[in-house]
Design a protein around this motif. Structure first.
Motif, short mmCIF file in Angstrom:
data_model
loop_
_atom_site.label_atom_id
_atom_site.label_comp_id
_atom_site.label_asym_id
_atom_site.label_seq_id
_atom_site.Cartn_x
_atom_site.Cartn_y
_atom_site.Cartn_z
N ARG A 1 0.83 -1.20 0.00
CA ARG A 1 0.00 0.00 0.00
C ARG A 1 0.87 1.26 0.00
NH1 ARG A 1 -4.12 -0.95 4.90
NH2 ARG A 1 -3.39 -3.07 5.15
N GLY A 2 1.89 1.24 0.84
CA GLY A 2 2.79 2.39 0.91
C GLY A 2 3.50 2.64 -0.41
N GLY A 3 3.93 1.56 -1.06
CA GLY A 3 4.61 1.69 -2.34
C GLY A 3 3.72 2.32 -3.40
N TRP A 4 2.46 1.89 -3.45
CA TRP A 4 1.55 2.47 -4.43
C TRP A 4 1.17 3.90 -4.06
CZ3 TRP A 4 1.53 1.12 -9.05
CH2 TRP A 4 1.64 -0.21 -9.45
N GLY A 5 1.18 4.21 -2.77
CA GLY A 5 0.94 5.59 -2.37
C GLY A 5 2.01 6.52 -2.91
N ILE A 6 3.27 6.12 -2.73
CA ILE A 6 4.39 6.91 -3.26
C ILE A 6 4.32 6.98 -4.78
CG2 ILE A 6 6.90 6.99 -3.47
CD1 ILE A 6 7.01 5.64 -0.69
N ALA A 7 3.98 5.87 -5.42
CA ALA A 7 3.90 5.83 -6.88
C ALA A 7 2.85 6.81 -7.40
CB ALA A 7 3.59 4.41 -7.35
N GLN A 8 1.68 6.85 -6.74
CA GLN A 8 0.64 7.79 -7.17
C GLN A 8 1.12 9.23 -7.09
OE1 GLN A 8 -3.78 6.55 -6.19
NE2 GLN A 8 -2.47 6.14 -4.44
N GLY A 9 1.77 9.56 -5.97
CA GLY A 9 2.29 10.92 -5.82
C GLY A 9 3.31 11.26 -6.88
N LEU A 10 4.25 10.32 -7.16
CA LEU A 10 5.28 10.56 -8.15
C LEU A 10 4.69 10.75 -9.55
CD1 LEU A 10 8.14 8.07 -7.17
CD2 LEU A 10 8.25 10.57 -7.20
N ILE A 11 3.74 9.91 -9.91
CA ILE A 11 3.15 9.99 -11.24
C ILE A 11 2.39 11.30 -11.41
CG2 ILE A 11 1.36 8.99 -12.74
CD1 ILE A 11 2.34 6.23 -11.80
N THR A 12 1.67 11.72 -10.37
CA THR A 12 0.95 12.99 -10.46
C THR A 12 1.92 14.16 -10.59
OG1 THR A 12 -0.78 12.06 -9.04
CG2 THR A 12 -0.82 14.42 -9.38
N ILE A 13 3.00 14.14 -9.80
CA ILE A 13 4.01 15.20 -9.89
C ILE A 13 4.63 15.23 -11.28
CG2 ILE A 13 6.31 15.89 -9.09
CD1 ILE A 13 5.47 14.92 -6.28
N VAL A 14 4.93 14.05 -11.82
CA VAL A 14 5.52 13.98 -13.16
C VAL A 14 4.58 14.59 -14.19
CG1 VAL A 14 6.09 12.37 -15.02
CG2 VAL A 14 7.08 12.05 -12.76
N LEU A 15 3.31 14.27 -14.11
CA LEU A 15 2.33 14.83 -15.05
C LEU A 15 2.24 16.35 -14.93
CD1 LEU A 15 -0.51 12.16 -14.78
CD2 LEU A 15 0.99 12.55 -16.74
N ILE A 16 2.31 16.85 -13.70
CA ILE A 16 2.29 18.29 -13.47
C ILE A 16 3.52 18.95 -14.10
CG2 ILE A 16 2.47 20.10 -11.72
CD1 ILE A 16 -0.29 18.98 -11.80
N LEU A 17 4.70 18.35 -13.88
CA LEU A 17 5.94 18.92 -14.42
C LEU A 17 6.00 18.81 -15.94
CD1 LEU A 17 8.52 17.63 -11.76
CD2 LEU A 17 7.47 19.90 -11.94
N VAL A 18 5.50 17.70 -16.47
CA VAL A 18 5.47 17.53 -17.93
C VAL A 18 4.56 18.57 -18.57
CG1 VAL A 18 4.61 16.02 -19.78
CG2 VAL A 18 6.07 15.08 -17.99
N GLY A 19 3.42 18.83 -17.91
CA GLY A 19 2.46 19.77 -18.47
C GLY A 19 2.86 21.22 -18.30
N GLY A 20 3.65 21.52 -17.25
CA GLY A 20 4.03 22.91 -17.01
C GLY A 20 2.80 23.78 -16.80
N THR A 21 2.70 24.87 -17.56
CA THR A 21 1.55 25.76 -17.44
C THR A 21 0.27 25.13 -17.99
OG1 THR A 21 2.16 26.78 -19.56
CG2 THR A 21 2.99 27.83 -17.55
N SER A 22 0.41 24.04 -18.74
CA SER A 22 -0.76 23.33 -19.27
C SER A 22 -0.94 21.99 -18.55
CB SER A 22 -0.61 23.09 -20.78
OG SER A 22 -0.41 24.30 -21.47
N ALA A 23 -0.58 21.97 -17.28
CA ALA A 23 -0.58 20.71 -16.52
C ALA A 23 -1.95 20.06 -16.48
CB ALA A 23 -0.07 20.97 -15.10
N LEU A 24 -2.99 20.85 -16.27
CA LEU A 24 -4.32 20.26 -16.15
C LEU A 24 -4.77 19.65 -17.47
CD1 LEU A 24 -6.16 22.87 -13.88
CD2 LEU A 24 -4.92 20.81 -13.25
#
Length: 524
Positions: A442-465
């Motif tokens: 559970r803890g591993g998938w919790g960290i994975a969810q956070g990392l993937i969301t952060i990556v998507l935000i950084l990839v999107g930049g100002t168009s993150a949403l």
């Protein structure tokens, strides 16, 4: 039995290793090739929406017809459990949990901004008019009403029926036993579960991205902290640490307290906005919007009159709901043992959607009322940045200094609750359907969810949403096909079940559909 459990976990490590491996590769490639990842997402979005946007609409239409068919057919009497099983919860407890399932980050995020956005730029006609306002409310009712909860009901039915009545693992692949038999234990079944994992990851990532963006906007609105992608990423990291710690520490009482706070704070906000946002106006608006929604339900379901708009809004929402189907479906399934299929489909489809419509009617109605009184202050705020809609509304009401902070707190609670539940589901899907998965997993998938969301935000930049929306549509596409086939499989199982109960089934058919529990015992 204690000696069998480790063996059951061993057989399902393939799902975990493949899912975790692909997630890790995605994170690394996105960080190393940010622009390339963004380009790939945009290309996939264009391909899917241009060529298959219509399929999302047709698929959800099929789900609704399927759900109605179950309710009116003799299959509706079949129990989600053995024939003598009783419901685990009283009607009031069950209804309360379903209502609680209808609240989340999405409602908080979109309930003000979406009506105003459709009002300013409607899919048809001129914006900024009374007709545009009425159309806007009808559209928001459509996106948040019956359709999403029918999707969740179908996803939950596949889990509940095969787990509680047939004794199979609490996995999406179990729902395909009537079609592929023991192949649910092989590559086909594991592929289905892996697709469910990725639909859940990106569906939840979209919600976490929206929630963190709204928190960042609130911090900017109240204290002037700039809402940059890095700020949003830091918020996600902090929230990930909180819900992951809660997950691995087993802080069940704390999470239950958070869930209770979410429900009561949500109700308090609804009452507050209803009283001070123009109760008569809201009631008039709700009555008119509900009538328009019901009158246009069928036509709106299949409407492609403005393809670009439909792809950007309705297709995104349907993909988002499909991506959430394993997650919310698991929740509604677990609390519905002992209910009949008719009870389950009606309650899951109508109760949470009814709550959502009331929520939207209050927030959206108050937004239009206060927008007119303030000479367009709310539409100006949403036009500049649609993540500010809730704060722009609260700014027009009393005690803004208090309510704005409470709004951030509500978003945080919704954020942590959704992520904690999703972490549990991901761990369950990757541990062979274990309903009490390992805390480390559970803890591993919790960290994975956070990392993937952060990556998507950084990839999107100002168009993150926009990137978050694209990721949800792409991840949901294969799972939409899975759900369509699932309907066929459920129907086959129910037909055999009903015939057996009526003494109409022959021995060969009974052996084929038979007892799925024997298949589970065989693999142990």
């Amino acid at each position: 039995m204690e000696e069998k459990k480790p063996a059951a976990k061993m057989k399902d490590k393939t799902v975990f290793y493949v899912s975790a491996g692909i997630a890790l590769v995605f994170v690394l490639l996105s960080l190393l090739f940010t622009e390339g990842t963004s380009a790939v997402f945009n290309q996939l979005f264009a391909i899917i929406t241009t060529n298959f946007g219509w399929l999302y609409l047709v698929a959800v239409g099929i789900f609704i017809v399927f759900a109605i068919g179950l309710v009116v057919s003799p299959f509706g009497k079949i129990k989600l459990g053995k024939d003598d099983d009783k419901p685990e919860f009283s009607n009031f407890q069950w209804f309360s949990m379903l209502f609680g399932g209808g609240m989340g980050i999405g409602l908080v995020f979109w309930s003000v901004s979406e009506p105003i956005m459709h009002y300013l730029t409607p899919p048809m006609g001129e914006g900024g008019t009374q007709a545009a306002q009425e159309l806007a409310m009808r559209i928001v009712f459509f996106h948040w009403g019956l359709h999403p909860w029918v999707i969740f009901a179908i996803g939950g039915l596949g889990l509940a029926y095969f787990q509680f009545r047939k004794g199979m693992p609490f996995l999406i692949s179990s729902a395909f036993y009537p079609l592929i038999g023991d192949k649910v234990k092989g590559p086909i079944g594991k592929t289905i579960d892996i697709l469910a994992v990725f639909a859940t990851i990106f569906g939840v990532a979209t919600s976490l991205g929206f929630g963190s963006s709204q928190i960042a906007t609130g911090l900017n609105y109240i204290w002037g902290i700039e809402a940059t992608p890095m700020t949003i990423s830091i918020i996600i990291a902090i929230m990930t640490a909180i819900f992951t710690l809660a997950t691995v520490s087993g802080l069940h009482k704390a999470m239950q307290l958070a869930a209770d706070i979410k429900i009561w704070l949500s109700i308090a906000f609804m009452v507050f906005i209803f009283v001070f946002g123009g109760s008569v106006y809201i009631l008039n608006n709700f009555t008119n919007s509900l009538g328009a929604y019901l009158q246009n339900l069928v036509g709106q379901t299949f409407w492609m009159g403005n393809v670009e708009w439909v792809n950007g809004w309705t297709v995104f929402y349907w993909a988002w709901w499909i991506a959430w189907a394993p997650f919310v479906g698991q929740f509604v399934a677990r609390v519905s043992k002992g209910r009949t299929i008719r009870e389950f489909v009606i309650a899951v489809s109508l109760l949470p959607s009814g709550f959502s419509l009331i929520w939207i009617a209050i927030y959206g109605g108050a937004a239009f009322n206060l927008n007119a009184i303030s000479n367009g202050a709310i539409e100006a705020a949403v036009g500049a940045d649609y993540t500010t809609g809730l704060y722009a509304l609260l700014q027009q009401l009393p005690a803004y200094g208090i309510t704005s902070i409470l709004a951030i707190f509500l978003i945080v609670v919704c954020f942590v609750g959704a992520a904690n539940s999703a972490t549990y589901v991901l761990a369950m899907l990757t541990s062979g359907g274990d309903m009490d998965p390992d805390k480390k997993l559970r803890g591993g998938w919790g960290i994975a969810q956070g990392l993937i969301t952060i990556v998507l935000i950084l990839v999107g930049g100002t168009s993150a949403l926009k990137v978050l929306q694209t990721a949800s549509i792409v991840a949901a596409f294969p799972y939409m096909l899975v759900m369509l086939v699932m309907c066929v499989s459920i129907l086959k199982a129910l037909k055999a079940d009903y015939n057996e109960s009526q003494g109409l089934i022959n021995s060969k058919e009974l052996n084929n559909i038979g007892s799925a529990q024997q298949a589970v015992e065989g693999q142990e």
